[in-house]
Design a protein around this motif. Sequence first.
Motif, short mmCIF file in Angstrom:
data_model
loop_
_atom_site.label_atom_id
_atom_site.label_comp_id
_atom_site.label_asym_id
_atom_site.label_seq_id
_atom_site.Cartn_x
_atom_site.Cartn_y
_atom_site.Cartn_z
N UNK A 110 0.83 -1.20 0.00
CA UNK A 110 0.00 0.00 0.00
C UNK A 110 0.87 1.26 0.00
N UNK A 111 1.94 1.23 0.77
CA UNK A 111 2.84 2.38 0.83
C UNK A 111 3.55 2.57 -0.50
N UNK A 112 3.96 1.47 -1.14
CA UNK A 112 4.64 1.57 -2.43
C UNK A 112 3.73 2.17 -3.49
N UNK A 113 2.46 1.75 -3.50
CA UNK A 113 1.51 2.31 -4.46
C UNK A 113 1.29 3.79 -4.20
N UNK A 114 1.26 4.15 -2.93
CA UNK A 114 1.07 5.55 -2.57
C UNK A 114 2.25 6.41 -3.04
N UNK A 115 3.45 5.89 -2.90
CA UNK A 115 4.64 6.62 -3.32
C UNK A 115 4.63 6.87 -4.82
N UNK A 116 4.26 5.85 -5.58
CA UNK A 116 4.25 6.00 -7.04
C UNK A 116 3.15 6.95 -7.50
N UNK A 187 12.15 1.79 -6.29
CA UNK A 187 13.57 2.15 -6.18
C UNK A 187 13.93 3.26 -7.16
N UNK A 188 13.47 3.14 -8.40
CA UNK A 188 13.73 4.20 -9.39
C UNK A 188 13.12 5.52 -8.92
N UNK A 189 11.91 5.46 -8.37
CA UNK A 189 11.22 6.66 -7.90
C UNK A 189 12.01 7.34 -6.78
N UNK A 190 12.47 6.56 -5.81
CA UNK A 190 13.21 7.12 -4.68
C UNK A 190 14.54 7.70 -5.14
N UNK A 191 15.25 6.98 -5.98
CA UNK A 191 16.55 7.44 -6.47
C UNK A 191 16.39 8.69 -7.34
N UNK A 192 15.31 8.72 -8.12
CA UNK A 192 15.07 9.83 -9.03
C UNK A 192 14.52 11.06 -8.31
N UNK A 253 23.77 -1.40 2.04
CA UNK A 253 25.17 -1.58 2.44
C UNK A 253 25.76 -0.31 3.05
N UNK A 254 25.43 0.84 2.45
CA UNK A 254 26.02 2.10 2.89
C UNK A 254 25.32 2.70 4.09
N UNK A 255 24.18 2.13 4.48
CA UNK A 255 23.56 2.56 5.72
C UNK A 255 22.40 3.51 5.59
N UNK A 256 21.97 3.80 4.36
CA UNK A 256 20.80 4.67 4.19
C UNK A 256 19.83 3.95 3.26
N UNK A 257 18.76 3.46 3.84
CA UNK A 257 17.77 2.75 3.04
C UNK A 257 16.38 3.06 3.58
#
Length: 276
Positions: A110-116, A187-192, A253-257
């Motif tokens: 549900x959260x993923x759909x909301x983000x998109x 992932x693309x949405x967050x990175x973008x 791995x880098x600590x921010x997710x």
Amino acid sequence: PAGWPGSDPRLVASAFLCASRRLGSVVPTRARLYVARAVGVGMAKRHQTIVGVDGCAGGWVVATSDASLSQIEFTVVRNMRDVVDIADQRVVAIDIPIGLPSGGSRSCDLAARRILGSGQGGRVFPAPSRPSLEGNGYKECCDLNRQASGVAISKQAHALVPKIIEVDRLMTPELQHYVREVHPEVSFCVINGGPLEYTKKSKVGQEERLTILARQGVTFDPVAERRRLGASQVAVDDLLDAAVALLTARRVHEGVVSVLGDGTVDARGLRMEIVA
């Protein structure tokens, strides 16, 4: 947060409500967004192998690199066990549901759909219920899912059932410290910093995704890689999804997710969450 059920002992997490303007929407309270900082064994070593995995016609397409992304390699494996066997203390990000509800919807979906957002939320289909995996064929799976959740499962979800079962049989709560569920579009949405404009099946959408990957240091020729691996084994969008899963593994791995989910676990003790 202290007391978060099923929390990874290698993570120190701070929770906040997702009201980011970049994401353009507010995630409901029950679908919390957690930002976790890894402090676990070996996580700070830049040479550690990270892995991104996506399903494909040939089985699974696997993108591997060290955390500096100095050299990215793609392979196709038939069985997920080939990947899981090397997962100990390596971050593996895989595009498949991990942690299945006994009924109803997962808060991470549900959260993923909301983000998109509007018009793109449908790119995240609800994970099937655990009882539906016992069905023989699409109709029976739908009947079982209706009994558990009140709705049928989508044909897209049903097509993934064999792979969902394959991963579910291998997963344990301990292994989930390293093997994490991702959704490439999220992932693309967050990175973008916001939703993408075009679908991944279109040429312009693939170019859009390659541009985003290149900004993060991931460059490759998907057409050439597909030719090398076999056009019947893997599609261009499979390679793109594996690549962004690799980037998400590096974020872990880098600590921010970002971790979508409300901290609940399924009947097998697996956390129902998506990392991005």
